[in-house]
Design a protein around this motif. Structure first.
Motif, PDB file in Angstrom:
ATOM      1  N   SER A 333       0.849  -1.189   0.000  1.00 35.78           N
ATOM      2  CA  SER A 333       0.000   0.000   0.000  1.00 35.78           C
ATOM      3  C   SER A 333       0.886   1.240   0.000  1.00 35.78           C
ATOM      4  CB  SER A 333      -0.918   0.022   1.231  1.00 35.78           C
ATOM      5  OG  SER A 333      -0.172   0.290   2.400  1.00 35.78           O
ATOM      6  N   TRP A 334       0.321   2.360  -0.419  1.00 40.00           N
ATOM      7  CA  TRP A 334       1.100   3.594  -0.495  1.00 40.00           C
ATOM      8  C   TRP A 334       1.602   4.024   0.877  1.00 40.00           C
ATOM      9  CZ3 TRP A 334      -0.096   7.853   2.299  1.00 40.00           C
ATOM     10  CH2 TRP A 334      -1.398   7.935   2.834  1.00 40.00           C
ATOM     11  N   PHE A 335       0.781   3.753   1.934  1.00 42.75           N
ATOM     12  CA  PHE A 335       1.180   4.173   3.280  1.00 42.75           C
ATOM     13  C   PHE A 335       2.447   3.452   3.724  1.00 42.75           C
ATOM     14  CE2 PHE A 335       1.110   3.308   7.888  1.00 42.75           C
ATOM     15  CZ  PHE A 335       1.229   4.609   8.370  1.00 42.75           C
ATOM     16  N   PHE A 336       2.461   2.135   3.588  1.00 52.18           N
ATOM     17  CA  PHE A 336       3.619   1.377   4.043  1.00 52.18           C
ATOM     18  C   PHE A 336       4.822   1.573   3.116  1.00 52.18           C
ATOM     19  CE2 PHE A 336       0.183  -1.111   6.128  1.00 52.18           C
ATOM     20  CZ  PHE A 336       0.603  -0.898   7.432  1.00 52.18           C
ATOM     21  N   MET A 337       4.578   1.882   1.874  1.00 54.05           N
ATOM     22  CA  MET A 337       5.680   2.234   0.975  1.00 54.05           C
ATOM     23  C   MET A 337       6.310   3.550   1.432  1.00 54.05           C
ATOM     24  SD  MET A 337       7.407   1.206  -1.638  1.00 54.05           S
ATOM     25  CE  MET A 337       6.353   0.052  -2.554  1.00 54.05           C
ATOM     26  N   PHE A 338       5.437   4.476   1.815  1.00 57.04           N
ATOM     27  CA  PHE A 338       5.906   5.780   2.303  1.00 57.04           C
ATOM     28  C   PHE A 338       6.736   5.629   3.577  1.00 57.04           C
ATOM     29  CE2 PHE A 338       5.138   9.318   5.264  1.00 57.04           C
ATOM     30  CZ  PHE A 338       5.740  10.357   4.574  1.00 57.04           C
ATOM     31  N   THR A 339       6.252   4.825   4.540  1.00 56.65           N
ATOM     32  CA  THR A 339       6.987   4.662   5.800  1.00 56.65           C
ATOM     33  C   THR A 339       8.321   3.967   5.576  1.00 56.65           C
ATOM     34  OG1 THR A 339       5.791   2.585   6.259  1.00 56.65           O
ATOM     35  CG2 THR A 339       4.897   4.625   7.221  1.00 56.65           C
ATOM     36  N   PHE A 340       8.374   3.052   4.639  1.00 58.19           N
ATOM     37  CA  PHE A 340       9.623   2.335   4.353  1.00 58.19           C
ATOM     38  C   PHE A 340      10.654   3.271   3.730  1.00 58.19           C
ATOM     39  CE2 PHE A 340      12.277  -0.557   1.719  1.00 58.19           C
ATOM     40  CZ  PHE A 340      12.796  -1.325   2.752  1.00 58.19           C
ATOM     41  N   VAL A 341      10.209   4.037   2.739  1.00 63.43           N
ATOM     42  CA  VAL A 341      11.113   4.994   2.094  1.00 63.43           C
ATOM     43  C   VAL A 341      11.560   6.055   3.095  1.00 63.43           C
ATOM     44  CG1 VAL A 341      11.283   6.789   0.312  1.00 63.43           C
ATOM     45  CG2 VAL A 341      10.151   4.616  -0.208  1.00 63.43           C
ATOM     46  N   SER A 342      10.656   6.472   3.964  1.00 64.50           N
ATOM     47  CA  SER A 342      10.993   7.485   4.975  1.00 64.50           C
ATOM     48  C   SER A 342      12.088   6.990   5.911  1.00 64.50           C
ATOM     49  CB  SER A 342       9.749   7.854   5.785  1.00 64.50           C
ATOM     50  OG  SER A 342       8.773   8.457   4.972  1.00 64.50           O
ATOM     51  N   GLN A 343      12.003   5.722   6.293  1.00 66.59           N
ATOM     52  CA  GLN A 343      13.043   5.159   7.159  1.00 66.59           C
ATOM     53  C   GLN A 343      14.398   5.139   6.456  1.00 66.59           C
ATOM     54  OE1 GLN A 343      11.971   1.664   9.781  1.00 66.59           O
ATOM     55  NE2 GLN A 343      10.163   1.654   8.469  1.00 66.59           N
ATOM     56  N   ILE A 344      14.391   4.740   5.193  1.00 67.27           N
ATOM     57  CA  ILE A 344      15.641   4.690   4.438  1.00 67.27           C
ATOM     58  C   ILE A 344      16.249   6.092   4.325  1.00 67.27           C
ATOM     59  CG2 ILE A 344      16.660   4.252   2.169  1.00 67.27           C
ATOM     60  CD1 ILE A 344      14.667   1.955   1.850  1.00 67.27           C
ATOM     61  N   ILE A 345      15.398   7.078   4.022  1.00 68.66           N
ATOM     62  CA  ILE A 345      15.874   8.466   3.922  1.00 68.66           C
ATOM     63  C   ILE A 345      16.431   8.940   5.254  1.00 68.66           C
ATOM     64  CG2 ILE A 345      15.138  10.856   3.582  1.00 68.66           C
ATOM     65  CD1 ILE A 345      13.139   9.821   1.496  1.00 68.66           C
ATOM     66  N   PHE A 346      15.761   8.587   6.341  1.00 67.27           N
ATOM     67  CA  PHE A 346      16.192   8.994   7.682  1.00 67.27           C
ATOM     68  C   PHE A 346      17.607   8.487   7.972  1.00 67.27           C
ATOM     69  CE2 PHE A 346      16.454   8.294  12.300  1.00 67.27           C
ATOM     70  CZ  PHE A 346      16.124   9.563  12.765  1.00 67.27           C
ATOM     71  N   TYR A 347      17.853   7.219   7.665  1.00 65.15           N
ATOM     72  CA  TYR A 347      19.171   6.643   7.938  1.00 65.15           C
ATOM     73  C   TYR A 347      20.236   7.187   6.978  1.00 65.15           C
ATOM     74  CZ  TYR A 347      16.565   3.478  10.936  1.00 65.15           C
ATOM     75  OH  TYR A 347      15.755   2.965  11.916  1.00 65.15           O
ATOM     76  N   ILE A 348      19.842   7.518   5.763  1.00 63.37           N
ATOM     77  CA  ILE A 348      20.779   8.140   4.831  1.00 63.37           C
ATOM     78  C   ILE A 348      21.173   9.530   5.331  1.00 63.37           C
ATOM     79  CG2 ILE A 348      21.019   9.125   2.511  1.00 63.37           C
ATOM     80  CD1 ILE A 348      19.333   6.805   1.463  1.00 63.37           C
ATOM     81  N   LEU A 349      20.193  10.274   5.856  1.00 63.54           N
ATOM     82  CA  LEU A 349      20.475  11.601   6.412  1.00 63.54           C
ATOM     83  C   LEU A 349      21.415  11.493   7.614  1.00 63.54           C
ATOM     84  CD1 LEU A 349      16.957  13.314   6.246  1.00 63.54           C
ATOM     85  CD2 LEU A 349      18.930  13.709   4.764  1.00 63.54           C
ATOM     86  N   ALA A 350      21.221  10.449   8.436  1.00 63.66           N
ATOM     87  CA  ALA A 350      22.117  10.237   9.579  1.00 63.66           C
ATOM     88  C   ALA A 350      23.539   9.978   9.100  1.00 63.66           C
ATOM     89  CB  ALA A 350      21.621   9.062  10.421  1.00 63.66           C
TER      90      ALA A 350
END
Length: 398
Positions: A333-350
């Motif tokens: 679903s778009w929601f869980f796709m969004f949360t997954f991508v958000s986590q990846i972006i968060f760790y990349i920013l770290a």
């Protein structure tokens, strides 16, 4: 038939992953956002509660300093504590040397000879077993009513002991913690980020204290009634265990922001990471140390405080991992796709925050992730039996 069983298993796996996802998300949210907000709302119900002080209460006091190889700061510490504003006949100073191998003992003995007007004692721990053990051993020689404990590299405000003592206004108050102020918070982003974290946490402790009792103190400046001192296992620390110990006895551990200690924050990532690993040396046990912690009928607000301020924070290491893994099984679903991508972006920013020094926001994200990794290191050391009660001090804080 096989297709039906396979579909049922997929549905069960999907539901299980969903439950794990939302539970993990809640723990992370509640630890970092939900609990602080809720505490500020609860504060409105107790807006009349303030810290009460009695400056006419002047009991006998022992100031206990634990030192292991602190030759760089011990002389200044001795000067600092002997200049405290407290009646000389009511105060003594006890240095517990945790098997120091440098000039710490020699400097303390020299200071004692040069300042005979002060009551100063040196207690030498023969086997190094860490700060808590050094406190346990030295406390057995104390006869004073109040035991004040402070770190060797923490400099106390002149009225710090008076402030700590003045907060013991009732028999149910067993522990008083002061406020730690970092003197080098403008040194670099590491020190600034640590100050931001510490100041935010301190505000939560003040609210908890005014409502009922705090869930943790700090080693730089705190005091307890000597008669109520408890010998903790050396692997434990007073910062976490002492306030909880008293809370479970229906006693209060409170915070006095006017009792101030000054200290340098870590100025490099290596020192700060090692410090956080040390803080997590008993993290598994502290998640739920005693089932009594959940008894809201007996302990009122304390179970709520402990769950939000301690349990959820001590679960961040596993919650982030479960959140990420469970999210992988929910990418339909778009929601869980969004949360997954958000986590990846968060760790990349770290990761970018670690590599660069250009952005404070990225540094804050990296600092948070570093804290999570330190928790994992703490868990790993516990599981392989390498968690120890002593550590090498952070040189940048001296």
């Amino acid at each position: 038939m096989l297709s039906k069983v396979a579909n049922e298993r997929r549905c069960d796996m999907y539901l299980f992953s969903k439950i794990l996802f939302y539970v993990s998300l809640f723990i992370i949210f509640w630890a970092m956002v939900g609990y602080p907000i809720s505490l500020r709302i609860i504060k409105l119900m107790y807006r009349e509660r303030r810290l009460i002080k009695d400056y006419s209460y002047i009991p006998t006091v022992t100031v206990l300093v634990v030192a292991h190889n602190e030759e760089k700061v011990i002389w200044d510490k001795m000067v600092n504590i002997t200049r405290l504003d407290y009646p000389k006949e009511k105060i003594e100073f006890l240095i517990s040397s945790d098997n120091s191998t440098d000039k710490t003992d020699e400097l303390v003995e020299k200071f004692i000879r040069q300042n005979p007007e002060y009551r100063i004692r040196l207690y030498k721990v023969r086997e190094r077993r860490g700060k808590t053990n050094a406190q346990n051993e030295a406390q057995k020689t104390v006869k004073s009513e109040i035991l004040v404990m402070t770190d060797a590299n923490s400099m106390l405000e002149k009225n710090a002991v008076r402030e700590l003592v003045a907060a013991f206004t009732s028999d149910d108050i067993s522990y008083v913690c002061g406020r730690l102020v970092f003197t080098n918070h403008n040194a670099n982003d590491v020190a600034r980020t640590e100050k931001l974290y510490w100041d935010t946490d301190t505000k939560l402790r003040e609210i908890e204290s005014n409502i009922q009792t705090i869930t943790a103190g700090n080693g730089a400046i705190y005091a307890c009634r000597n008669a109520e001192y408890h010998d903790f296992d050396p692997i434990n620390s007073h910062d976490i265990d002492m306030p909880r110990f008293f809370a479970l006895k229906n006693k209060r551990a409170i915070f006095n922001p006017d009792a101030i200690a000054y200290e340098k924050a870590s100025e490099n990532i290596k020192d700060e990471f090692k410090r956080k690993c040390r803080m997590n040396r008993a993290i598994i046990k502290n998640i739920l140390p005693d089932i009594q912690v959940l008894n809201i009928y007996k302990y009122r607000w304390f179970p709520y405080f402990y769950f939000g301020h301690r349990t959820c924070r001590y679960l961040l290491w596993i919650s982030h991992l479960i959140l990420f893994i469970s999210n992988i099984f929910l990418l339909n679903s778009w929601f869980f796709m969004f949360t997954f991508v958000s986590q990846i972006i968060f760790y990349i920013l770290a990761l970018i925050g670690w590599i660069t020094n250009s952005n404070r926001f990225l540094k804050l994200i990296f600092y948070y992730c570093m804290t999570i990794i330190a928790q994992w290191v703490g868990v790993y050391k516990i599981l392989i039996g390498q968690s120890k009660p002593f550590w090498e001090k952070a040189q940048s804080t001296r």
